[in-house]
Design a protein around this motif. Sequence first.
Motif, PDB file in Angstrom:
ATOM      1  N   VAL A 181      40.164  24.734  -7.634  1.00 21.57           N
ATOM      2  CA  VAL A 181      39.383  25.888  -8.080  1.00 21.57           C
ATOM      3  C   VAL A 181      39.138  26.837  -6.917  1.00 21.57           C
ATOM      4  CG1 VAL A 181      37.186  26.603  -9.096  1.00 21.57           C
ATOM      5  CG2 VAL A 181      38.319  24.519  -9.902  1.00 21.57           C
ATOM      6  N   ASN A 182      38.754  26.281  -5.775  1.00 23.77           N
ATOM      7  CA  ASN A 182      38.472  27.125  -4.617  1.00 23.77           C
ATOM      8  C   ASN A 182      39.718  27.881  -4.134  1.00 23.77           C
ATOM      9  OD1 ASN A 182      35.769  26.487  -4.501  1.00 23.77           O
ATOM     10  ND2 ASN A 182      36.053  24.760  -3.109  1.00 23.77           N
ATOM     11  N   GLU A 183      40.877  27.272  -4.292  1.00 20.36           N
ATOM     12  CA  GLU A 183      42.123  27.954  -3.910  1.00 20.36           C
ATOM     13  C   GLU A 183      42.321  29.228  -4.732  1.00 20.36           C
ATOM     14  OE1 GLU A 183      45.262  25.152  -4.286  1.00 20.36           O
ATOM     15  OE2 GLU A 183      44.553  23.895  -2.617  1.00 20.36           O
TER      16      GLU A 183
ATOM     17  N   GLU B 173      42.321  32.993  -3.240  1.00 21.05           N
ATOM     18  CA  GLU B 173      43.471  33.862  -3.509  1.00 21.05           C
ATOM     19  C   GLU B 173      43.023  35.182  -4.140  1.00 21.05           C
ATOM     20  OE1 GLU B 173      46.916  33.908  -6.926  1.00 21.05           O
ATOM     21  OE2 GLU B 173      46.431  31.975  -6.011  1.00 21.05           O
ATOM     22  N   THR B 174      42.096  35.092  -5.092  1.00 22.04           N
ATOM     23  CA  THR B 174      41.593  36.296  -5.757  1.00 22.04           C
ATOM     24  C   THR B 174      40.805  37.165  -4.786  1.00 22.04           C
ATOM     25  OG1 THR B 174      41.417  35.001  -7.789  1.00 22.04           O
ATOM     26  CG2 THR B 174      40.279  37.122  -7.755  1.00 22.04           C
ATOM     27  N   TYR B 175      40.005  36.527  -3.947  1.00 26.07           N
ATOM     28  CA  TYR B 175      39.215  37.259  -2.948  1.00 26.07           C
ATOM     29  C   TYR B 175      40.126  38.029  -1.992  1.00 26.07           C
ATOM     30  CZ  TYR B 175      36.332  37.863   1.239  1.00 26.07           C
ATOM     31  OH  TYR B 175      35.704  38.386   2.337  1.00 26.07           O
ATOM     32  N   ARG B 176      41.159  37.360  -1.529  1.00 23.90           N
ATOM     33  CA  ARG B 176      42.094  38.026  -0.608  1.00 23.90           C
ATOM     34  C   ARG B 176      42.792  39.204  -1.290  1.00 23.90           C
ATOM     35  NH1 ARG B 176      44.517  32.369   1.746  1.00 23.90           N
ATOM     36  NH2 ARG B 176      43.156  32.180   3.584  1.00 23.90           N
ATOM     37  N   ALA B 177      43.135  39.019  -2.562  1.00 21.81           N
ATOM     38  CA  ALA B 177      43.832  40.087  -3.281  1.00 21.81           C
ATOM     39  C   ALA B 177      42.965  41.326  -3.442  1.00 21.81           C
ATOM     40  CB  ALA B 177      44.278  39.581  -4.650  1.00 21.81           C
TER      41      ALA B 177
ATOM     42  N   LYS C  75      28.297  27.634 -11.963  1.00 23.33           N
ATOM     43  CA  LYS C  75      28.821  26.282 -12.105  1.00 23.33           C
ATOM     44  C   LYS C  75      30.334  26.225 -12.193  1.00 23.33           C
ATOM     45  CE  LYS C  75      24.526  25.401 -12.024  1.00 23.33           C
ATOM     46  NZ  LYS C  75      23.877  25.068 -10.740  1.00 23.33           N
ATOM     47  N   ILE C  76      30.992  27.387 -12.233  1.00 25.06           N
ATOM     48  CA  ILE C  76      32.441  27.349 -12.032  1.00 25.06           C
ATOM     49  C   ILE C  76      32.760  27.223 -10.541  1.00 25.06           C
ATOM     50  CG2 ILE C  76      32.930  28.709 -14.107  1.00 25.06           C
ATOM     51  CD1 ILE C  76      33.655  31.060 -12.231  1.00 25.06           C
ATOM     52  N   GLY C  77      31.726  27.325  -9.701  1.00 26.02           N
ATOM     53  CA  GLY C  77      31.906  27.149  -8.265  1.00 26.02           C
ATOM     54  C   GLY C  77      31.523  28.351  -7.437  1.00 26.02           C
ATOM     55  N   LEU C  78      30.802  29.329  -8.038  1.00 26.92           N
ATOM     56  CA  LEU C  78      30.435  30.549  -7.319  1.00 26.92           C
ATOM     57  C   LEU C  78      28.921  30.797  -7.364  1.00 26.92           C
ATOM     58  CD1 LEU C  78      33.291  32.911  -8.604  1.00 26.92           C
ATOM     59  CD2 LEU C  78      33.103  31.905  -6.315  1.00 26.92           C
TER      60      LEU C  78
ATOM     61  N   ASN D  27      41.099  22.574 -17.339  1.00 25.21           N
ATOM     62  CA  ASN D  27      42.068  21.697 -16.694  1.00 25.21           C
ATOM     63  C   ASN D  27      41.611  21.118 -15.361  1.00 25.21           C
ATOM     64  OD1 ASN D  27      43.786  22.341 -18.840  1.00 25.21           O
ATOM     65  ND2 ASN D  27      44.701  24.053 -17.725  1.00 25.21           N
ATOM     66  N   GLU D  28      40.612  21.731 -14.737  1.00 20.94           N
ATOM     67  CA  GLU D  28      40.154  21.267 -13.429  1.00 20.94           C
ATOM     68  C   GLU D  28      38.675  20.880 -13.426  1.00 20.94           C
ATOM     69  OE1 GLU D  28      42.209  20.716 -11.055  1.00 20.94           O
ATOM     70  OE2 GLU D  28      43.976  21.841 -11.692  1.00 20.94           O
ATOM     71  N   ILE D  29      37.818  21.793 -13.887  1.00 28.09           N
ATOM     72  CA  ILE D  29      36.373  21.570 -13.737  1.00 28.09           C
ATOM     73  C   ILE D  29      35.874  20.475 -14.672  1.00 28.09           C
ATOM     74  CG2 ILE D  29      34.110  22.653 -13.908  1.00 28.09           C
ATOM     75  CD1 ILE D  29      35.469  25.313 -13.128  1.00 28.09           C
ATOM     76  N   LYS D  30      36.167  20.598 -15.963  1.00 30.72           N
ATOM     77  CA  LYS D  30      35.703  19.581 -16.911  1.00 30.72           C
ATOM     78  C   LYS D  30      36.238  18.190 -16.569  1.00 30.72           C
ATOM     79  CE  LYS D  30      36.994  19.588 -21.355  1.00 30.72           C
ATOM     80  NZ  LYS D  30      36.934  19.861 -22.821  1.00 30.72           N
TER      81      LYS D  30
END
Length: 440
Positions: A47-49, A53-57, A272-275, A327-330
């Motif tokens: 998730v952090n990846e 990636e979005t932050y850099r974009a 809770k998605i990580g942000l 696919n990742e968090i749950k």
Amino acid sequence: MNFSKFGQKFTQPTGISQLMDDLGDALKSDQPINMLGGGNPARIDAVNEVFLETYRALGNDDANNTNELNSTALTSIGNYSNPQGDAAFIDALVGFFNRHYDWNLSADNVALTNGSQNAFFYLFNLFGGAFNDVNNETVDKSILLPLAPEYIGYSDVHVEGQHFAAVLPHIDTVTHDGEEGFFKYRVDFEALENLPALIEGRIGAICCSRPTNPTGNVLTDEEMSRLSDIAKRYDVPLIIDNAYGMPFPNIIYSDAHLTWDDNTILCFSLSKIGLPGVRTGIIVAAPEVIAAVSALNAVVNLSPTRFGAAIATPLLQDDRIKQLSDNEIKPFYQQQATTAVRLLKEAMGDYPMMIHKPEGAIFLWLWFKDLQITTDELYEILKKKGTLIVPSQHFFPGVDVTQYPHAHECIRMSIAADEQTLIDGIKVIGEVVRALYNGK
């Protein structure tokens, strides 16, 4: 220094201030802390990846990649939005919800806040407190919590006093994955529909979290439908806290569906998605509610923060936020719950412990029936031993906990920590609780 009544209310010790202070102290401590007490989400690499990636974009998204000073990142942090919130993010939310749920929303149905705690400060003060009735006489209205225990952060958000009515649950003994030792809370609809405050028009809104913080309980679709019908019958909104729910981060393991109508207020969060640090809350409601929230934003915040919106907008547009959730968090938290349950059963053996059936969220709710001390006292013992949990009595707004022993027998334990922290923390909990049951 003399403070007003407002100042005195918000500077007194509260359950949520204790929780956040202990979380902050633990993070800066030079001693190892088994952090099983906070609401901070786990750091999930996959998730952090995507976030990184979005932050850099955001800094490299101009057409020719020649002028980073015109990037989305700088545009977001260098300009206010209007008080309703970032327009591009709101449009992306409208498109996402209509695409997945066919709700026929428009931008008038969505407002942003600086986190969901900020949203509940607004909503509970809009619908709870002093009202003028048809005779211009003052009526005090409460927020009805149909299933206590409920979220610790609700308790102290009213500007003046506390305005809650709560219904205690039915407690059913259940199995989980074929094993004994579990229980589940269910709404006591008979007590709810006979509540004098509801019958007498002294309820301003009904509110529940789904899945429930602190217990991980997921109200069934039937329970949600009945609550919606009751809210409409008494002409009050139904507020649903989806901080851990559908469609993001979707930490729900039971069969449940998300619905909305113009008498429902849905609250979401990016935390809770990580942000959690971007402090972005989302309200989906009828236009008059959105207009009221926007007006409050203008006074309290000028406008909501835009940084979280900038990161989440592309993730909504291409559905990656849903893919990450599903696919990742749950799956991550479902595995964490399985691991924590196993460790707890090993640590407690045949000693009295019941676990609320894990149906979602990032916590386990443990019941130590007839423990010789309160879990407030247990909390202090565990803290001295480097393990943080949250005691249960703070999760019962609207309940006189002095008359309800169960409110002093439970703890909330986070499962967001790494496996070694779970192992170490649960070992300490087991040692201390077993000793207490042994009278030591």
